[in-house]
Design a protein around this motif. Structure first.
Motif, short mmCIF file in Angstrom:
data_model
loop_
_atom_site.label_atom_id
_atom_site.label_comp_id
_atom_site.label_asym_id
_atom_site.label_seq_id
_atom_site.Cartn_x
_atom_site.Cartn_y
_atom_site.Cartn_z
N PHE A 12 0.83 -1.20 0.00
CA PHE A 12 0.00 0.00 0.00
C PHE A 12 0.86 1.25 0.00
O PHE A 12 0.62 2.18 -0.79
CB PHE A 12 -0.94 0.00 1.21
CG PHE A 12 -1.75 1.25 1.33
CD1 PHE A 12 -2.72 1.54 0.40
CD2 PHE A 12 -1.53 2.13 2.36
CE1 PHE A 12 -3.48 2.71 0.50
CE2 PHE A 12 -2.28 3.28 2.48
CZ PHE A 12 -3.25 3.58 1.55
N THR A 15 2.59 1.66 -3.39
CA THR A 15 1.61 2.05 -4.41
C THR A 15 1.23 3.51 -4.26
O THR A 15 1.18 4.26 -5.24
CB THR A 15 0.35 1.17 -4.32
OG1 THR A 15 0.72 -0.20 -4.48
CG2 THR A 15 -0.68 1.55 -5.36
N TYR A 16 0.99 3.93 -3.03
CA TYR A 16 0.62 5.31 -2.77
C TYR A 16 1.69 6.28 -3.28
O TYR A 16 1.39 7.23 -3.99
CB TYR A 16 0.39 5.52 -1.27
CG TYR A 16 0.09 6.94 -0.91
CD1 TYR A 16 -1.20 7.43 -1.02
CD2 TYR A 16 1.09 7.81 -0.49
CE1 TYR A 16 -1.49 8.76 -0.72
CE2 TYR A 16 0.82 9.12 -0.19
CZ TYR A 16 -0.48 9.59 -0.30
OH TYR A 16 -0.75 10.89 0.00
N GLU A 20 1.69 8.92 -6.40
CA GLU A 20 1.99 10.32 -6.10
C GLU A 20 3.08 10.86 -7.03
O GLU A 20 2.98 11.98 -7.55
CB GLU A 20 2.44 10.47 -4.65
CG GLU A 20 2.77 11.89 -4.26
CD GLU A 20 3.26 11.99 -2.83
OE1 GLU A 20 2.80 12.88 -2.12
OE2 GLU A 20 4.13 11.16 -2.44
N ILE A 81 -6.68 -0.65 -2.50
CA ILE A 81 -5.39 0.05 -2.37
C ILE A 81 -5.19 1.01 -3.55
O ILE A 81 -4.80 2.16 -3.37
CB ILE A 81 -4.23 -0.96 -2.25
CG1 ILE A 81 -4.28 -1.65 -0.89
CG2 ILE A 81 -2.89 -0.29 -2.48
CD1 ILE A 81 -3.33 -2.82 -0.74
N THR A 84 -7.79 3.99 -3.31
CA THR A 84 -7.43 4.93 -2.25
C THR A 84 -6.24 5.78 -2.66
O THR A 84 -6.23 7.00 -2.46
CB THR A 84 -7.13 4.18 -0.95
OG1 THR A 84 -8.29 3.42 -0.58
CG2 THR A 84 -6.76 5.12 0.17
N SER A 85 -5.24 5.16 -3.25
CA SER A 85 -4.05 5.89 -3.67
C SER A 85 -4.37 6.90 -4.77
O SER A 85 -3.88 8.03 -4.76
CB SER A 85 -2.98 4.91 -4.16
OG SER A 85 -2.58 4.06 -3.12
N LEU A 88 -6.51 9.87 -3.15
CA LEU A 88 -5.75 10.79 -2.30
C LEU A 88 -4.73 11.61 -3.10
O LEU A 88 -4.43 12.75 -2.72
CB LEU A 88 -5.04 10.01 -1.20
CG LEU A 88 -5.96 9.36 -0.17
CD1 LEU A 88 -5.13 8.55 0.81
CD2 LEU A 88 -6.79 10.39 0.55
N ASN A 89 -4.21 11.07 -4.18
CA ASN A 89 -3.16 11.77 -4.93
C ASN A 89 -3.69 12.64 -6.07
O ASN A 89 -2.92 13.41 -6.63
CB ASN A 89 -2.16 10.76 -5.48
CG ASN A 89 -1.24 10.25 -4.40
OD1 ASN A 89 -0.64 11.04 -3.68
ND2 ASN A 89 -1.13 8.95 -4.28
#
Length: 94
Positions: A12, A15-16, A20, A81, A84-85, A88-89
């Protein structure tokens, strides 16, 4: 179980930050990036037949997930995952 959760958590985080970095390289306005991120999230939610979205509650509806085999649940975890990533990005939580 702890080892598996540790691997998922590491995936996670990686990936995030990978998403980004890719979003940071885009030379588009924040509005276009947010619209693209929203469209991508919407497409993936549609493809999952709504299983990747929450209902705003702290608990999930356990009965709806008892019908899935383990590999489908793992795919939902990976999808969550990713979504969400992306959210958020791309400005979905700003």
């Amino acid at each position: 179980l702890g080892f598996i959760v540790g691997l998922v958590a590491t995936g996670f985080i990686r990936t995030y930050f990978a998403i980004e970095e890719r979003v940071g390289k885009l030379k588009r306005s924040p509005l276009v990036i947010a619209a693209g991120g929203g469209a991508l999230v919407g497409l993936l939610v549609f493809a999952s037949q709504g299983h990747l979205v929450g209902y705003g509650h702290l608990a999930i509806n356990f009965q709806s997930y008892t019908i899935f085999p383990w590999y489908a649940l793992a795919a939902l975890a990976v999808g969550k995952i990713l979504l969400t990533s992306i959210t958020l990005n791309t400005g979905g939580s700003d």
